[in-house]
Write an enzyme that holds these catalytic residues in place. Sequence first.
Site, PDB file in Angstrom:
ATOM      1  N   GLU A 175      16.754   9.990 -25.128  1.00  0.00           N
ATOM      2  CA  GLU A 175      17.125  10.628 -23.868  1.00  0.00           C
ATOM      3  C   GLU A 175      16.317  11.889 -23.593  1.00  0.00           C
ATOM      4  O   GLU A 175      16.705  12.720 -22.777  1.00  0.00           O
ATOM      5  CB  GLU A 175      18.622  10.928 -23.865  1.00  0.00           C
ATOM      6  CG  GLU A 175      19.493   9.700 -24.048  1.00  0.00           C
ATOM      7  CD  GLU A 175      19.831   8.991 -22.752  1.00  0.00           C
ATOM      8  OE1 GLU A 175      20.063   9.658 -21.742  1.00  0.00           O
ATOM      9  OE2 GLU A 175      19.862   7.737 -22.749  1.00  0.00           O
ATOM     10  N   HIS A 251      24.979  14.706 -23.802  1.00  0.00           N
ATOM     11  CA  HIS A 251      23.706  15.207 -24.340  1.00  0.00           C
ATOM     12  C   HIS A 251      23.953  16.548 -25.025  1.00  0.00           C
ATOM     13  O   HIS A 251      24.892  17.282 -24.669  1.00  0.00           O
ATOM     14  CB  HIS A 251      22.673  15.435 -23.231  1.00  0.00           C
ATOM     15  CG  HIS A 251      22.139  14.185 -22.620  1.00  0.00           C
ATOM     16  ND1 HIS A 251      21.896  14.067 -21.268  1.00  0.00           N
ATOM     17  CD2 HIS A 251      21.771  13.003 -23.166  1.00  0.00           C
ATOM     18  CE1 HIS A 251      21.413  12.864 -21.004  1.00  0.00           C
ATOM     19  NE2 HIS A 251      21.329  12.202 -22.138  1.00  0.00           N
ATOM     20  N   CYS A 372      19.440  20.427 -16.649  1.00  0.00           N
ATOM     21  CA  CYS A 372      19.105  19.012 -16.424  1.00  0.00           C
ATOM     22  C   CYS A 372      17.913  18.877 -15.495  1.00  0.00           C
ATOM     23  O   CYS A 372      17.129  17.935 -15.601  1.00  0.00           O
ATOM     24  CB  CYS A 372      20.293  18.272 -15.816  1.00  0.00           C
ATOM     25  SG  CYS A 372      21.616  17.903 -16.968  1.00  0.00           S
TER      26      CYS A 372
END
Length: 446
Positions: A175, A251, A372
């Site tokens: 990721e 995350h 992000c």
Amino acid sequence: MANAREFNFDGLVGPSHNYAGLSFGNVASYNNVKSVSNPKEAALQGLAKMRALASRGFAQGVLPPQVRPNFRMLRSIGFTGSDAEVLSCAYKEAPVILASAYSASPMWTANAATVSPSADTADGRTHFTVANLNNKLHRSYEHTQTARTLKAVFFDERHFAVHDALPATPAFGDEGAANHTRLCASHGAPGVEMFVYGRVEFDPDRPSPRRFPARQTLEASQAVARLHGLSERRTVYIQQDPDTIDQGVFHNDVIAVGNADVLFYHQHAFHHERTALEPLRQALAGVDTELRAIRVNAAEVSVADAVTSYLFNSQLLSKPDGRMALVIPQECQENAAVSRYLQQLTLSGGPVDELISFDLRQSMRNGGGPACLRLRVVLTDAEVAAMHQGVLMTEDLYGALVSWVGKHYRDRLAPADLADPAFAAEVQTALEELSGLLGFPDLYAF
């Protein structure tokens, strides 16, 4: 030690920004499923953040959206006919898949790739490994365009190496930078790269979450470190707390953020916290650096409050005076516990003495805060000169992008709009114009 700066490359929110709730395990995304979104507001909020940070002297770039809708994906799973027929059939038979084909999630460029600066790598180049994002359908198709974009921006192979995504299998679930943190004395000095993983594919006895998926594997993190030529002595692997993943911490960047020698993290970020951080301390000692840890106790800020406010999904930025600024979403100031904690933090005499707050409501409702939206890339002066200049944020570029958004973006997008062929044409027209604006005439393969 070369002179180097950290650049933040923010993703430009795409014209198809919508709330499809596709990311199981991301509480904010899931909670706003099928709401009406405002793509224009989302893009302008992101651009305002980029401009404000650039005006403060923080190095800032922009990365473009991806082609939407993804007709290649739709046709590969059996939808046929004209573009209009493909959209119509997909909307009737599989609206979730159509939403996946329209997903604007590439705006969260913390997931685009993992980056190791030239000070850390064996060949002295900056290395990028594009994330495969294979845990979610809507993200699993991003890596092809992401690689194309990164290779266009960082095109000079004397200075940069862009690796394609790892094998698209659960064993190598990757990721990107959302699970990677670099700690160092200064950006241009050799650092320690910390990879945080959620599970171990080839050791089923290791603990893993039970409710939500662990998206990053140890095996993927190790593969990235090998590809980048990282020193074993300066590479650390730490497991996320599985119970914390099950509370919506999909995350590591939802529960921890680091910069220079500072690690800002929640008490429940890591599995076996105390022993987990010891290898990090030892590795930093090897580069003559001492870890400055800012530990947030659960009694001060619960995991639920951290997830709701995205306290840790913030940017921690070094200022010229040696102190740090924390870039937060305005939700942090609206949460009583988090606001109280942050006030104490800035007055504590520690490394963080300033808060910079932004309205990123459109992104936050879809599950992504300030961290992000950006990919961190440490670059030397020579490397900056060797990259594509058209993506570096300036007042002129900001003005051009604001005008472009105003011309092409809708201020209201409902789920039913995704079936409209006119909307698909609007998005393609917008991206064709953007590629020219950024100096990338061959960026997209429509």
